[in-house]
Design a protein around this motif. Structure first.
Motif, PDB file in Angstrom:
ATOM      1  N   CYS A  66       0.835  -1.215   0.000  1.00  9.99           N
ATOM      2  CA  CYS A  66       0.000   0.000   0.000  1.00  9.99           C
ATOM      3  C   CYS A  66       0.864   1.257   0.000  1.00  9.99           C
ATOM      4  CB  CYS A  66      -0.929  -0.008   1.222  1.00  9.99           C
ATOM      5  SG  CYS A  66      -2.307  -1.165   1.106  1.00  9.99           S
ATOM      6  N   VAL A  67       1.921   1.274   0.846  1.00  9.61           N
ATOM      7  CA  VAL A  67       2.842   2.422   0.888  1.00  9.61           C
ATOM      8  C   VAL A  67       3.560   2.556  -0.451  1.00  9.61           C
ATOM      9  CG1 VAL A  67       4.946   3.323   1.967  1.00  9.61           C
ATOM     10  CG2 VAL A  67       3.148   2.313   3.387  1.00  9.61           C
ATOM     11  N   PHE A  68       3.977   1.433  -1.003  1.00 11.62           N
ATOM     12  CA  PHE A  68       4.668   1.402  -2.302  1.00 11.62           C
ATOM     13  C   PHE A  68       3.818   2.071  -3.380  1.00 11.62           C
ATOM     14  CE2 PHE A  68       4.876  -1.068  -6.301  1.00 11.62           C
ATOM     15  CZ  PHE A  68       6.168  -0.782  -6.706  1.00 11.62           C
ATOM     16  N   MET A  69       2.538   1.724  -3.429  1.00  9.23           N
ATOM     17  CA  MET A  69       1.655   2.270  -4.455  1.00  9.23           C
ATOM     18  C   MET A  69       1.248   3.709  -4.148  1.00  9.23           C
ATOM     19  SD  MET A  69      -0.606  -1.110  -5.320  1.00  9.23           S
ATOM     20  CE  MET A  69       0.171  -2.499  -6.162  1.00  9.23           C
ATOM     21  N   ALA A  70       1.064   4.025  -2.859  1.00  4.47           N
ATOM     22  CA  ALA A  70       0.710   5.395  -2.478  1.00  4.47           C
ATOM     23  C   ALA A  70       1.827   6.369  -2.846  1.00  4.47           C
ATOM     24  CB  ALA A  70       0.418   5.458  -0.982  1.00  4.47           C
ATOM     25  N   LEU A  71       3.072   5.952  -2.667  1.00  7.21           N
ATOM     26  CA  LEU A  71       4.202   6.808  -3.037  1.00  7.21           C
ATOM     27  C   LEU A  71       4.210   7.084  -4.531  1.00  7.21           C
ATOM     28  CD1 LEU A  71       7.223   5.486  -0.905  1.00  7.21           C
ATOM     29  CD2 LEU A  71       6.202   7.762  -0.834  1.00  7.21           C
ATOM     30  N   GLN A  72       3.936   6.054  -5.317  1.00  9.41           N
ATOM     31  CA  GLN A  72       3.938   6.242  -6.764  1.00  9.41           C
ATOM     32  C   GLN A  72       2.789   7.130  -7.228  1.00  9.41           C
ATOM     33  OE1 GLN A  72       5.472   2.952  -9.324  1.00  9.41           O
ATOM     34  NE2 GLN A  72       4.906   1.678  -7.582  1.00  9.41           N
ATOM     35  N   VAL A  73       1.654   7.036  -6.528  1.00 10.95           N
ATOM     36  CA  VAL A  73       0.545   7.951  -6.823  1.00 10.95           C
ATOM     37  C   VAL A  73       0.953   9.375  -6.457  1.00 10.95           C
ATOM     38  CG1 VAL A  73      -1.809   8.608  -6.196  1.00 10.95           C
ATOM     39  CG2 VAL A  73      -1.260   6.193  -6.582  1.00 10.95           C
ATOM     40  N   GLY A  74       1.621   9.523  -5.302  1.00  8.76           N
ATOM     41  CA  GLY A  74       2.082  10.842  -4.865  1.00  8.76           C
ATOM     42  C   GLY A  74       3.096  11.449  -5.819  1.00  8.76           C
ATOM     43  N   PHE A  75       3.970  10.612  -6.374  1.00  4.92           N
ATOM     44  CA  PHE A  75       4.969  11.099  -7.338  1.00  4.92           C
ATOM     45  C   PHE A  75       4.351  11.406  -8.704  1.00  4.92           C
ATOM     46  CE2 PHE A  75       8.376   8.420  -5.011  1.00  4.92           C
ATOM     47  CZ  PHE A  75       8.545   9.434  -4.077  1.00  4.92           C
ATOM     48  N   GLY A  76       3.102  10.953  -8.897  1.00  5.16           N
ATOM     49  CA  GLY A  76       2.452  11.159 -10.190  1.00  5.16           C
ATOM     50  C   GLY A  76       2.753  10.074 -11.202  1.00  5.16           C
ATOM     51  N   TRP A  77       3.366   8.963 -10.743  1.00 11.53           N
ATOM     52  CA  TRP A  77       3.714   7.870 -11.657  1.00 11.53           C
ATOM     53  C   TRP A  77       2.519   6.960 -11.922  1.00 11.53           C
ATOM     54  CZ3 TRP A  77       8.828   6.210  -8.772  1.00 11.53           C
ATOM     55  CH2 TRP A  77       9.739   7.258  -8.868  1.00 11.53           C
ATOM     56  N   LEU A  78       1.602   6.897 -10.950  1.00 16.76           N
ATOM     57  CA  LEU A  78       0.366   6.132 -11.105  1.00 16.76           C
ATOM     58  C   LEU A  78      -0.806   7.054 -10.832  1.00 16.76           C
ATOM     59  CD1 LEU A  78       1.219   2.841  -9.140  1.00 16.76           C
ATOM     60  CD2 LEU A  78       1.326   3.176 -11.603  1.00 16.76           C
ATOM     61  N   THR A  79      -1.946   6.743 -11.417  1.00  9.99           N
ATOM     62  CA  THR A  79      -3.151   7.535 -11.164  1.00  9.99           C
ATOM     63  C   THR A  79      -4.268   6.624 -10.680  1.00  9.99           C
ATOM     64  OG1 THR A  79      -4.769   9.049 -12.145  1.00  9.99           O
ATOM     65  CG2 THR A  79      -3.919   7.329 -13.567  1.00  9.99           C
ATOM     66  N   LEU A  80      -5.075   7.121  -9.749  1.00 12.51           N
ATOM     67  CA  LEU A  80      -6.195   6.351  -9.221  1.00 12.51           C
ATOM     68  C   LEU A  80      -7.348   6.370 -10.204  1.00 12.51           C
ATOM     69  CD1 LEU A  80      -6.258   7.475  -5.483  1.00 12.51           C
ATOM     70  CD2 LEU A  80      -6.007   5.132  -6.284  1.00 12.51           C
ATOM     71  N   GLN A  81      -7.924   5.187 -10.449  1.00 12.04           N
ATOM     72  CA  GLN A  81      -9.101   5.081 -11.310  1.00 12.04           C
ATOM     73  C   GLN A  81     -10.326   5.058 -10.403  1.00 12.04           C
ATOM     74  OE1 GLN A  81      -8.561   4.942 -14.894  1.00 12.04           O
ATOM     75  NE2 GLN A  81      -6.710   5.674 -13.884  1.00 12.04           N
ATOM     76  N   THR A  82     -10.976   6.199 -10.233  1.00 13.00           N
ATOM     77  CA  THR A  82     -12.112   6.305  -9.330  1.00 13.00           C
ATOM     78  C   THR A  82     -13.420   6.055 -10.065  1.00 13.00           C
ATOM     79  OG1 THR A  82     -12.177   8.679  -9.717  1.00 13.00           O
ATOM     80  CG2 THR A  82     -10.934   7.918  -7.809  1.00 13.00           C
TER      81      THR A  82
END
Length: 253
Positions: A66-82
């Motif tokens: 979860c931390v691994f993916m949250a960091l990548q979302v924070g860096f803008g490398w991944l985006t959440l599909q809401t």
């Protein structure tokens, strides 16, 4: 069974063969290696202590991913599909319903799958194989051999796939090293290793099933994970290395 019932028997046949494997390693440990309690020697014991180890490992694996993916979302490398919040109320509830059904269909089946995979692979690689290697070789040699064996057996693929996902091999080796160290730090019990392996698989299963995250393309795939696999990316390798170093630094219990 496969010839009689075809593809529908795939899972049942896998479970049957694994039960046969458990019977064979019990026989091997009892008759060949002369252990009075073979499964206990291989790290499997149904005790409160091992249960606590399992829950700790499951929490560690889930939180780490979860931390691994949250960091990548924070860096803008991944985006959440809401959820697609449509303006028409008549279409909003079905959309929400499908969204929650996706999650409901991912969490419980994902947990069962993760526990099954964690138990099966840990009993084989960090249980039986590692224990047998430790009988004849040093701990360092057993660690390296068991980790390479784990990675190679996961990499029996066509050559073009191997070349395209080579970084996953490194991730698998480091994951195995972390799991071996986890067992060594817990008096040889497999609880933490099974839990940690299961926690990583569980989180990955949920994200994959719900299509929660999507790469933005800002950084190459080899950074975030080739084909969305955290083990096949630089970030994943760094996180797994941190877990391995953490277990290495812990005193033996």
């Amino acid at each position: 069974m496969y010839l009689l019932w075809g593809e529908s028997v795939g899972i049942a046949l896998t479970i049957l063969l694994y039960c046969e494997f458990l019977g064979l390693i019990w026989w091997w440990g009892h008759k060949i290696s002369k252990y009075s309690h073979p499964f206990r020697y291989y790290g499997l014991s149904f005790t409160v202590k091992n249960g606590r180890d399992f829950l700790f490992g499951l929490s560690l694996g889930s939180v780490t991913l979860c931390v691994f993916m949250a960091l990548q979302v924070g860096f803008g490398w991944l985006t959440l599909q809401t959820v697609n919040w449509l303006p028409l109320s008549a279409r909003l509830l079905p959309t929400l319903g499908m969204y929650f059904v996706d999650w409901q269909g991912a969490i419980a089946p994902g947990l069962l799958t993760a526990i099954g995979v964690g138990f099966a692979e840990e009993m084989l690689f960090r249980g039986w194989i590692l224990s047998e290697l430790e009988r004849d070789y040093s701990q360092k040699t057993a660690l390296i051999a068991a980790s390479l064996f784990f990675a190679i057996l996961h990499f029996i693929k066509p050559l073009d796939v191997v070349l395209a996902t080579w970084s996953q091999f490194v991730g698998l080796v480091i994951l195995s090293i972390a799991l071996v160290l986890a067992r060594w730090r817990c008096e040889g019990r497999l609880g933490v290793a099974i839990g940690l392996h299961g926690g990583l698989v569980w989180c990955y299963y949920i994200v994959n099933t719900t299509h929660l995250l999507k790469p933005t393309g800002i950084v190459p795939e080899w950074v975030t994970g080739i084909n969305g696999n955290p083990l096949a990316g630089l970030m994943g390798i760094i996180f797994l290395s941190a877990i391995a170093l953490g277990f290495r630094g812990l005193p033996k219990r």
